[in-house]
Design a protein around this motif. Structure first.
Motif, PDB file in Angstrom:
ATOM      1  N   GLU A  72       0.850  -1.193   0.000  1.00  5.77           N
ATOM      2  CA  GLU A  72       0.000   0.000   0.000  1.00  5.77           C
ATOM      3  C   GLU A  72       0.884   1.240   0.000  1.00  5.77           C
ATOM      4  O   GLU A  72       1.859   1.309   0.751  1.00  5.77           O
ATOM      5  N   ARG A  76      -3.698   4.896   3.421  1.00  3.67           N
ATOM      6  CA  ARG A  76      -5.103   4.850   3.836  1.00  3.67           C
ATOM      7  C   ARG A  76      -5.411   3.663   4.753  1.00  3.67           C
ATOM      8  O   ARG A  76      -6.503   3.582   5.298  1.00  3.67           O
ATOM      9  N   GLN A  77      -4.486   2.723   4.855  1.00  5.26           N
ATOM     10  CA  GLN A  77      -4.699   1.501   5.646  1.00  5.26           C
ATOM     11  C   GLN A  77      -5.925   0.728   5.165  1.00  5.26           C
ATOM     12  O   GLN A  77      -6.619   0.077   5.955  1.00  5.26           O
ATOM     13  N   ALA A  80      -5.510  -3.166   5.708  1.00  5.44           N
ATOM     14  CA  ALA A  80      -5.786  -3.617   7.075  1.00  5.44           C
ATOM     15  C   ALA A  80      -7.291  -3.738   7.315  1.00  5.44           C
ATOM     16  O   ALA A  80      -7.756  -4.681   7.966  1.00  5.44           O
ATOM     17  N   GLN A  81      -8.051  -2.813   6.769  1.00  6.13           N
ATOM     18  CA  GLN A  81      -9.502  -2.863   6.926  1.00  6.13           C
ATOM     19  C   GLN A  81     -10.097  -4.069   6.203  1.00  6.13           C
ATOM     20  O   GLN A  81     -10.967  -4.756   6.737  1.00  6.13           O
ATOM     21  N   HIS A  87      -3.394  -2.154  12.333  1.00 10.38           N
ATOM     22  CA  HIS A  87      -2.745  -1.130  11.522  1.00 10.38           C
ATOM     23  C   HIS A  87      -1.404  -1.642  10.998  1.00 10.38           C
ATOM     24  O   HIS A  87      -0.583  -2.142  11.759  1.00 10.38           O
ATOM     25  N   LEU A  88      -1.176  -1.533   9.683  1.00  7.90           N
ATOM     26  CA  LEU A  88       0.049  -2.067   9.092  1.00  7.90           C
ATOM     27  C   LEU A  88       1.227  -1.146   9.355  1.00  7.90           C
ATOM     28  O   LEU A  88       1.157   0.062   9.095  1.00  7.90           O
ATOM     29  N   ALA A 108       2.731  -1.428   4.372  1.00  4.79           N
ATOM     30  CA  ALA A 108       2.294  -0.051   4.147  1.00  4.79           C
ATOM     31  C   ALA A 108       3.546   0.809   4.050  1.00  4.79           C
ATOM     32  O   ALA A 108       4.263   1.001   5.044  1.00  4.79           O
ATOM     33  N   ASP A 110       5.678   3.925   4.088  1.00  3.14           N
ATOM     34  CA  ASP A 110       5.646   5.293   4.610  1.00  3.14           C
ATOM     35  C   ASP A 110       6.810   6.062   3.992  1.00  3.14           C
ATOM     36  O   ASP A 110       7.961   5.639   4.111  1.00  3.14           O
TER      37      ASP A 110
END
Length: 353
Positions: A72, A76-77, A80-81, A87-88, A108, A110
């Protein structure tokens, strides 16, 4: 980091057959349409379900004992949803087991953490880099130089696709949940983005290495659409932009497709339904055909006919792109983890994975 596995030779990409849901059984020669592709980039207009399709593709690619990484890049995570997991973080984490013992990991990316990793890799800053983060310098750098941010995001995904552990690939495939169609060509074309930042040095070298993966046969950019006017048009425009940029266009996934109500004749949209035919049908079913009831049913039939005609036009435009086309059904019960596995199986049946 997952343990290494025996490396497999990557066969070259073959021509892909155009298939549509429901497939029932593969119409291809038994191999996946994108055999040899290591980085699958999934994009689409907002609201088309590109994150869901990316997740389903990662599950499909992991089926049969393979290992995939779902990446990702938008913060927006959403992954994970979908998988109903915590939370990743900025590290590979296993989030699902695929049929046949395969595994799906997620990451995710960053931009700040990626830049710190980059600074440590090329300049060995270590703790000094973390000090820069506390001062806000990392956030400042990625804000004033958005091209650098894209280099970091795409670079991490490409590194994951190329990563080896004890000589073997860490993952059989990497699936990127990428930015929307309107930004995807610019996002992937990092050489253009960094032209104003650096014409030589580590950043330029990194951009060249990233583009070496993105423009190769190891990468495919898949677009997700709905059978609606705006998503279809954005898909057509997106394909044209990808081709003009020399980026490897993959397939088109028609998401949330609804099967025809009259499977024996998909061309019958209901336009031929008359009040007389409707009244006769109601009487045959033991229902009194009152005038308000007939009018309401005729209105619904007209709306249905308009939808079928619009979807037929959309399908024709998508198929006219001369790309592999896959269809995923609209899940009446909504999207949950079980639904993701159903969509993954549909993609496998059609030969996308």
């Amino acid at each position: 980091m997952p343990p290494p596995r025996a490396e497999r030779a990557a066969p070259s990409r073959r021509a892909a057959a155009v298939t549509t849901w429901p497939a029932g059984a593969r119409t291809t020669d038994g191999d996946a349409d994108w055999e040899g592709v290591r980085l699958h980039v999934v994009s689409g207009k907002g609201g088309t379900g590109k994150t869901t399709v990316a997740a389903a593709l990662a599950l499909a690619l992991a089926t049969g004992g393979r290992r995939t990484l779902l990446v990702e890049v938008e913060g927006r995570q959403g992954i994970a949803q979908l998988f109903d997991c915590p939370h990743l973080p900025y590290e590979d984490r296993r989030i699902a087991v695929a049929p046949g013992g395969g595994e799906v990991y997620a990451l995710a990316i960053d931009p700040e953490e990626a830049l710190l990793e980059y600074l440590d890799m090329f300049y060995h800053l270590g703790r000094a880099g973390k000090g820069l983060k506390k001062l806000g310098a990392i956030d400042f750098a990625t804000t004033i130089a958005p091209g650098l941010r894209d280099v970091l995001l795409t670079g991490k995904a490409c590194e994951s696709a190329r990563r080896r552990v004890q000589g073997a690939f860490a993952y059989d495939a990497v699936v990127m949940d990428a930015p929307p169609t309107g930004r995807i060509a610019r996002f992937l074309n990092v050489n253009t983005e960094v032209a104003g930042l650096a014409r030589f040095g580590p950043i330029h070298t990194q951009a060249e290495a990233v583009m070496g993966v993105i423009r190769s046969a190891q990468t495919a950019v898949h677009l997700v659409t709905l059978l609606e006017e705006m998503p279809v048009q954005e898909t057509v425009d997106g394909v044209a932009e990808l081709r003009a940029s020399g980026l490897p266009t993959g397939g088109v996934v028609i998401n949330m497709a609804r099967p025809p109500l009259q499977a024996e004749d998909e061309s019958d949209t209901g336009r031929r339904l008359t009040p007389e035919l409707l009244e006769a049908g109601l009487l045959a079913g033991g229902i009194k055909p009152t005038r308000p009831l007939v009018a309401a049913l005729l209105g619904e039939a007209d709306e249905h006919a308009s939808r079928i005609e619009l979807e037929s036009t959309g399908r024709a435009l998508v198929r006219g792109l001369d790309l592999p086309v896959y269809e995923l059904p609209l899940l009446a019960d909504g999207m949950d983890l079980g639904g993701l596995y159903r969509l993954a199986e549909a993609l496998r049946e059609q030969g996308m994975a």
